[in-house]
Enzyme design. Structure first.
Site, PDB file in Angstrom:
ATOM      1  N   HIS A  53       0.814  -1.216   0.000  1.00  0.00           N
ATOM      2  CA  HIS A  53       0.000   0.000   0.000  1.00  0.00           C
ATOM      3  C   HIS A  53       0.849   1.268   0.000  1.00  0.00           C
ATOM      4  CE1 HIS A  53      -3.652  -2.256   0.425  1.00  0.00           C
ATOM      5  NE2 HIS A  53      -3.232  -2.847   1.535  1.00  0.00           N
ATOM      6  N   ARG A  78       7.211  -5.420   3.169  1.00  0.00           N
ATOM      7  CA  ARG A  78       5.878  -6.010   2.982  1.00  0.00           C
ATOM      8  C   ARG A  78       5.570  -5.916   1.487  1.00  0.00           C
ATOM      9  NH1 ARG A  78       0.078  -5.133   4.599  1.00  0.00           N
ATOM     10  NH2 ARG A  78       0.294  -2.910   4.251  1.00  0.00           N
ATOM     11  N   GLU A 158      -5.161 -12.289   7.717  1.00  0.00           N
ATOM     12  CA  GLU A 158      -6.045 -11.122   7.543  1.00  0.00           C
ATOM     13  C   GLU A 158      -7.466 -11.516   7.159  1.00  0.00           C
ATOM     14  OE1 GLU A 158      -3.798  -7.607   5.999  1.00  0.00           O
ATOM     15  OE2 GLU A 158      -2.980  -9.047   4.585  1.00  0.00           O
ATOM     16  N   ASP A 184      -7.574  -5.354   7.807  1.00  0.00           N
ATOM     17  CA  ASP A 184      -8.243  -6.310   6.917  1.00  0.00           C
ATOM     18  C   ASP A 184      -8.980  -7.390   7.706  1.00  0.00           C
ATOM     19  OD1 ASP A 184      -7.951  -5.563   4.162  1.00  0.00           O
ATOM     20  OD2 ASP A 184      -5.798  -5.793   4.446  1.00  0.00           O
TER      21      ASP A 184
HETATM   22  C1  3PY Z   1      -3.892  -4.429   7.890  1.00  0.00           C
HETATM   23  O1  3PY Z   1      -4.099  -3.951   9.019  1.00  0.00           O
HETATM   24  O2  3PY Z   1      -4.730  -5.066   7.234  1.00  0.00           O
HETATM   25  C2  3PY Z   1      -2.586  -4.245   7.270  1.00  0.00           C
HETATM   26  O3  3PY Z   1      -2.305  -4.875   6.288  1.00  0.00           O
HETATM   27  C3  3PY Z   1      -1.646  -3.241   7.869  1.00  0.00           C
HETATM   28  O4  3PY Z   1      -1.132  -2.413   6.880  1.00  0.00           O
HETATM   29 MG    MG Z   2      -3.898  -5.699   5.260  1.00  0.00          MG
END
Ligand code: 3PY
Ligand code: MG
Length: 277
Positions: A53, A78, A158, A184
């Site tokens: 991101h 990441r 996530e 997420d």
């Molecule tokens: C999330 O919190 O989903 C992340 O990927 C942090 O950037």
């Molecule tokens: Mg995320």
């Protein structure tokens, strides 16, 4: 003279995390090596460069890893979803670990590990010249012998699928641990209703993830965001948390300076700072 051990402090991160040390990292989105160096000169360690991101490309990763290493700190990257080619490239230029988003199954975790570890654990391809230079002029034989242990493959948890498969994901040989994306995960657990890392709907899932990681003897990390959340996540048992991110560091610093001057701090709320993406 032949070097037999690797000495750059960045290379001790994996061992510290495996030993269960409390680690507080920084999160960094802009493709700005000098700003990355300034963050690396704070107590935050490691610094995570966000490609998923953030605004990084391979050129900014190369520049930022070098300046962060120059400040004596480790870099993690990441990557974007499924970009395991960039995962091994990030290691090749001196990152000491990679965080892979949206890993839902053991098969996906295995595909990630394959690109992160040299044979026989994986299929990482040889070409780490830049890493060897940046991490203290490491001899190739030493790098090959030590890289699998000194670099980290962390799978992001996530989704509901990932939480349900947490034991199988953690059982993947060569995967060093998991790293939760609470934004997420909250979207997933609320069926798309909210991105809220304070939502108690996360609690049971986070407990399950921490317990599973402990049971597997692997690392449990999480994106912390605001300090109050990072602290709360650490209290839940995550040994590796990140706190804040680039623009939040600037807002917090300006707020502290204005406060010290006795000026009003309106407009400097770090929690309201938006990052660079
Ligand atoms: C999330 O919190 O989903 C992340 O990927 C942090 O950037
Ligand atoms: Mg995320």
């Amino acid at each position: 003279m032949t070097k037999t051990t690797v000495s750059h402090p960045a290379l001790s991160l994996a061992g510290r995390l495996r030993a269960g040390d409390q680690v507080v990292g920084g999160w960094f989105c802009p493709p700005e090596a000098h700003f990355a160096e300034a963050v690396a000169r704070t107590p935050l360690s490691p610094i995570v460069l966000d490609v998923q991101h953030g605004l990084h490309d391979i050129a900014s990763i190369i520049a930022c890893v070098a300046t962060i290493a120059g400040a004596g700190k480790p870099t993690l990257v990441r990557v974007a979803v499924g970009d395991f080619a960039l995962a091994s490239r990030a290691l090749d230029v001196g990152a000491v670990g990679v965080i892979a988003p949206m890993i839902d199954t053991a098969d996906q975790a295995r595909a990630f590990v394959e690109q992160m570890k040299y044979p026989p654990r994986g299929r990482r391809s040889w070409g780490a010249g830049r890493a060897m230079a940046v991490l203290g002029d490491v001899e190739p034989a030493t790098y090959l012998a030590e890289a699998n242990d000194r670099t980290l493959a962390l799978a992001m948890i996530e989704t509901r699928e990932a939480v349900a498969a947490i034991d199988e994901i953690l059982a993947v040989e060569g995967l060093d641990g998991v790293f939760v994306g609470p934004n997420d995960l909250s979207i997933a657990l609320t069926d798309g209703d909210r991105a809220d890392t304070r939502d108690p709907i996360l609690d049971a899932a986070l407990e399950r993830i921490v317990a599973a990681a402990r049971g597997a003897g692997k690392i449990a990390g999480i994106f912390g965001g605001p300090a109050e959340r990072a602290k709360a996540f650490r209290a839940k048992g995550f040994s590796f948390v990140t706190v804040g991110f680039d623009s939040m560091y600037v807002a917090a610093g300006v707020a502290a300076l204005l406060d010290e001057m006795g000026e009003g701090t309106a407009g400097t709320d770090p929690a309201a700072a938006r990052t660079s993406y």
